[in-house]
Design an enzyme around this catalytic site. Structure first.
Site, PDB file in Angstrom:
ATOM      1  N   LYS A  67       5.601   2.231   8.444  1.00 62.51           N
ATOM      2  CA  LYS A  67       4.428   2.964   8.948  1.00 62.51           C
ATOM      3  C   LYS A  67       3.294   1.998   9.277  1.00 62.51           C
ATOM      4  CE  LYS A  67       4.987   6.838   6.005  1.00 62.51           C
ATOM      5  NZ  LYS A  67       4.465   7.770   5.006  1.00 62.51           N
ATOM      6  N   LYS A  84       4.943   1.889  -3.161  1.00 58.80           N
ATOM      7  CA  LYS A  84       4.988   3.303  -3.553  1.00 58.80           C
ATOM      8  C   LYS A  84       5.154   3.381  -5.056  1.00 58.80           C
ATOM      9  CE  LYS A  84       4.884   7.446  -1.696  1.00 58.80           C
ATOM     10  NZ  LYS A  84       4.179   7.857  -0.476  1.00 58.80           N
ATOM     11  N   THR A 109      -3.878  13.057   6.884  1.00 57.81           N
ATOM     12  CA  THR A 109      -2.441  13.136   7.178  1.00 57.81           C
ATOM     13  C   THR A 109      -2.158  14.341   8.077  1.00 57.81           C
ATOM     14  OG1 THR A 109      -2.034  12.094   5.042  1.00 57.81           O
ATOM     15  CG2 THR A 109      -0.141  13.050   6.157  1.00 57.81           C
ATOM     16  N   ASN A 155      -1.512  19.401   0.270  1.00 54.22           N
ATOM     17  CA  ASN A 155      -2.504  18.697   1.080  1.00 54.22           C
ATOM     18  C   ASN A 155      -2.081  18.643   2.547  1.00 54.22           C
ATOM     19  OD1 ASN A 155      -3.169  15.975   2.471  1.00 54.22           O
ATOM     20  ND2 ASN A 155      -4.874  16.304   1.087  1.00 54.22           N
ATOM     21  N   SER A 206      -6.621   5.639   4.896  1.00 59.61           N
ATOM     22  CA  SER A 206      -6.709   4.829   3.675  1.00 59.61           C
ATOM     23  C   SER A 206      -7.140   3.402   4.028  1.00 59.61           C
ATOM     24  CB  SER A 206      -5.357   4.783   2.952  1.00 59.61           C
ATOM     25  OG  SER A 206      -5.190   5.925   2.143  1.00 59.61           O
ATOM     26  N   LYS A 208       0.851  -1.189   0.000  1.00 57.28           N
ATOM     27  CA  LYS A 208       0.000   0.000   0.000  1.00 57.28           C
ATOM     28  C   LYS A 208       0.879   1.228   0.000  1.00 57.28           C
ATOM     29  CE  LYS A 208      -3.936   2.128   1.039  1.00 57.28           C
ATOM     30  NZ  LYS A 208      -3.647   2.984  -0.120  1.00 57.28           N
TER      31      LYS A 208
HETATM   32  P1  NAD Z   1       1.341  18.241  -2.360  1.00 54.95           P
HETATM   33  O1  NAD Z   1       1.783  18.074  -3.742  1.00 54.95           O
HETATM   34  O2  NAD Z   1      -0.097  18.402  -2.065  1.00 54.95           O
HETATM   35  O3  NAD Z   1       2.119  19.491  -1.695  1.00 54.95           O
HETATM   36  C1  NAD Z   1       3.509  19.657  -1.731  1.00 54.95           C
HETATM   37  C2  NAD Z   1       3.805  21.085  -1.261  1.00 54.95           C
HETATM   38  O4  NAD Z   1       5.214  21.262  -1.121  1.00 54.95           O
HETATM   39  C3  NAD Z   1       3.329  22.161  -2.260  1.00 54.95           C
HETATM   40  O5  NAD Z   1       2.779  23.247  -1.532  1.00 54.95           O
HETATM   41  C4  NAD Z   1       4.629  22.593  -2.939  1.00 54.95           C
HETATM   42  O6  NAD Z   1       4.569  23.904  -3.446  1.00 54.95           O
HETATM   43  C5  NAD Z   1       5.574  22.495  -1.760  1.00 54.95           C
HETATM   44  N1  NAD Z   1       6.990  22.461  -2.111  1.00 54.95           N
HETATM   45  C6  NAD Z   1       7.631  21.751  -3.057  1.00 54.95           C
HETATM   46  N2  NAD Z   1       8.947  22.026  -3.046  1.00 54.95           N
HETATM   47  C7  NAD Z   1       9.139  22.937  -2.046  1.00 54.95           C
HETATM   48  C8  NAD Z   1      10.276  23.618  -1.530  1.00 54.95           C
HETATM   49  N3  NAD Z   1      11.494  23.414  -2.026  1.00 54.95           N
HETATM   50  N4  NAD Z   1      10.091  24.496  -0.495  1.00 54.95           N
HETATM   51  C9  NAD Z   1       8.870  24.697   0.021  1.00 54.95           C
HETATM   52  N5  NAD Z   1       7.763  24.073  -0.421  1.00 54.95           N
HETATM   53  C10 NAD Z   1       7.898  23.204  -1.444  1.00 54.95           C
HETATM   54  O7  NAD Z   1       1.944  16.983  -1.558  1.00 54.95           O
HETATM   55  P2  NAD Z   1       1.453  16.388  -0.166  1.00 54.95           P
HETATM   56  O8  NAD Z   1       0.521  15.281  -0.448  1.00 54.95           O
HETATM   57  O9  NAD Z   1       1.058  17.496   0.737  1.00 54.95           O
HETATM   58  O10 NAD Z   1       2.794  15.704   0.360  1.00 54.95           O
HETATM   59  C11 NAD Z   1       3.796  16.439   1.045  1.00 54.95           C
HETATM   60  C12 NAD Z   1       4.704  15.452   1.771  1.00 54.95           C
HETATM   61  O11 NAD Z   1       3.935  14.658   2.672  1.00 54.95           O
HETATM   62  C13 NAD Z   1       5.443  14.453   0.884  1.00 54.95           C
HETATM   63  O12 NAD Z   1       6.693  14.157   1.443  1.00 54.95           O
HETATM   64  C14 NAD Z   1       4.549  13.234   0.920  1.00 54.95           C
HETATM   65  O13 NAD Z   1       5.242  12.040   0.609  1.00 54.95           O
HETATM   66  C15 NAD Z   1       4.147  13.283   2.375  1.00 54.95           C
HETATM   67  N6  NAD Z   1       2.933  12.515   2.681  1.00 54.95           N
HETATM   68  C16 NAD Z   1       1.759  12.772   2.054  1.00 54.95           C
HETATM   69  C17 NAD Z   1       0.631  12.051   2.410  1.00 54.95           C
HETATM   70  C18 NAD Z   1      -0.725  12.335   1.817  1.00 54.95           C
HETATM   71  O14 NAD Z   1      -1.715  11.771   2.288  1.00 54.95           O
HETATM   72  N7  NAD Z   1      -0.850  13.211   0.823  1.00 54.95           N
HETATM   73  C19 NAD Z   1       0.709  11.042   3.380  1.00 54.95           C
HETATM   74  C20 NAD Z   1       1.922  10.821   4.016  1.00 54.95           C
HETATM   75  C21 NAD Z   1       3.024  11.563   3.655  1.00 54.95           C
END
Ligand code: NAD
Length: 450
Positions: free
Chosen positions: A117, A129, A213, A244, A372, A93
């Site tokens: 996790k 992934k 999250t 997000n 999820s 997953k």
């Molecule tokens: P997303 O695409 O919704 O948001 C990413 C954000 O990071 C955006 O606002 C983007 O502009 C910003 N960003 C990118 N590069 C940057 C930089 N150099 N400096 C500052 N900001 C920057 O992605 P997300 O889903 O919010 O995921 C963010 C992190 O959380 C990732 O590492 C992802 O693996 C992790 N994560 C996400 C989830 C989920 O449910 N979406 C779950 C667990 C972990």
């Protein structure tokens, strides 16, 4: 019988050259980092080295080509990946990332983190992934839909509700999950909502998944605040990334009375000492696509966000952001790793020396995979829970996981990251013993889970 120990030379992974992996020179290879931490956990728990030998790399890794007809009539061939780390606890997953810097080793590392996790949270999943090398902002909506559908067509044989279940990650969202589900249903000729999570509610998505999250991040922050004896009123926070996870974290911190004083995203940042108006910032960033230029706040450039004097720092963007360059700037008492792998080894060492309390990624951001899981369970039952029920169940699971990791941290006098790896690895080891893949041998410590 004692399990023969693998010879270290045979277990070592050869790190691949950075240029070959699409990694800038300054960045660490997260796959090498996660292997190092896995091995350390196996050794600290005095488990047979065979446990590391099995867990150190994914069982299956697939590279696919996805040719798409672009709006101008040309064809572009995109590269996609799917890594299935281990399925000893259940189907694999994990999310799918659309990003120009996606690379094989990053996807492999992310799949190992997913296994850990799920193990820490006690979910019946292994880690998976996926990723596609693409900048989705350069695609039209039709091209993005084609790419999402193409990715699923290429992987159809190895995914499914009891095999491997994708979800959203960086630059992917419920709409993309909806297209992916539709493509899979068409290929199989039946409705299979449990093949993907994070999908729109109307297609069987779970209430509370979009927020899960960020909500989980804030639950772990509040647990840390309690354990450290801090008064939540008057605490301040800064957040890197406003997608997000970052935006939902901001929302829930704000609701808890914690002042969010600085945030940034890929296009810029903003700071306000008295606290940003988070509801207004959420609307502004939804409308403009960035937090940069938010009225009434001072702009932040470059690494300025790290130097903001906040009690809590939440990296919620990408890997390798807290480094030997940026960690010395941080003044936070708590670093809550909402992103996966945001801290380099040097950055981690500096945070330890400073005495920051780190909530490691594999604990901090596991609210997403937890809801999820709830979504997948609801799909299997064809019966859906109200949002309060989802949130209550999430809160209970996150608190319990925090507690197990925190106790490991105290009992073994190790940092929170090592403790989280030890909790995850010990559960995975138990499954390896139960399946007969590894003989228990001389294990000095009993199971954590009995
Ligand atoms: P997303 O695409 O919704 O948001 C990413 C954000 O990071 C955006 O606002 C983007 O502009 C910003 N960003 C990118 N590069 C940057 C930089 N150099 N400096 C500052 N900001 C920057 O992605 P997300 O889903 O919010 O995921 C963010 C992190 O959380 C990732 O590492 C992802 O693996 C992790 N994560 C996400 C989830 C989920 O449910 N979406 C779950 C667990 C972990």
């Amino acid at each position: 019988m004692t399990e023969p120990q693998s010879r270290p030379d045979e277990t070592a992974e050869v790190p691949r050259p950075k240029a070959e992996m699409n990694l800038p020179e300054a960045e660490e290879n997260p796959y090498v980092v996660v292997q190092r931490l896995l091995k350390k956990a196996v050794e600290t728990l005095e488990l047979p080295l065979s446990v590391y030998e099995i867990l150190k790399k994914p069982r299956r890794f697939m590279t696919v080509s996805i040719p798409i007809r672009m709006d101008d009539g040309s064809v572009r061939n995109f590269t996609g990946y799917r890594s299935q780390h281990c399925d000893i606890l259940g189907p694999t997953k994990g999310g799918v990332r659309f990003h120009p810097e996606v690379n094989e080793d990053e996807v492999k590392a992310l799949s190992i983190w997913m296994s850990l996790k799920s193990a820490i949270l006690g979910l019946p999943y292994g880690g998976g992934k996926g990723g596609v090398i693409v900048n989705p902002r350069e695609l039209s909506e039709r091209e993005l839909e084609e790419l999402s559908r193409g990715y699923i067509r290429e992987l159809e044989a190895i995914i499914g509700p009891e095999k491997d279940i994708p979800a959203p990650d960086v630059n992917t969202n419920p709409q993309i999950m909806g297209w992916m589900l539709d493509e899979f249903d068409r290929l199989r000729g039946q409705n299979m909502p449990g093949m993907i999570t994070g999908k729109p509610i109307i297609l069987g998505g779970s209430l509370g998944r979009l927020e899960a999250t960020g909500r989980g991040v804030v639950i772990t922050i509040l647990e840390a605040v309690k354990r450290l004896g801090l008064n939540p009123w008057g605490l301040t926070a800064s957040i890197q990334g406003f997608g997000n996870v970052g935006s939902m974290t901001a929302r829930f911190l704000h609701e808890q009375g914690i002042k969010v004083i600085a945030v940034n995203d890929a296009l810029g940042g903003v700071f306000k000492e008295e606290g940003l108006d988070i509801p207004a910032l959420l609307t502004f960033s939804r409308e403009t696509g960035t937090v940069a230029g938010f009225p009434g706040a001072r702009p932040l450039r470059g690494n300025e966000l790290f130097a903001v004097p906040a009690d809590i720092f939440v990296p919620a963007a990408l890997e390798n952001q807290i480094t030997d360059e940026t960690a010395p700037l941080l003044q936070a008492k708590i670093v809550a790793e909402a992103a996966n792998g945001p801290t380099s080894s040097e950055g981690d060492q500096i945070l330890r020396e400073k005495g920051s309390f780190v909530i490691p990624d594999i604990l901090c951001n596991s609210g997403g995979v937890t809801v999820s899981y709830f979504e997948w369970v609801q799909n299997a039952m064809h019966y859906y829970w109200p949002e309060e029920e989802v949130n209550e169940k999430l809160c209970a699971k996150m608190r319990q996981a925090f507690d197990v990791v925190y106790r490991m941290h105290l009992e073994h006098q190790v940092d929170m990251r090592s403790a989280a790896y030890m909790v995850g690895v010990s559960r995975l080891a138990e499954a390896l013993f139960a399946r007969g893949w590894v003989k228990k041998g001389k294990m000095s410590r009993g199971s954590l889970f009995h």
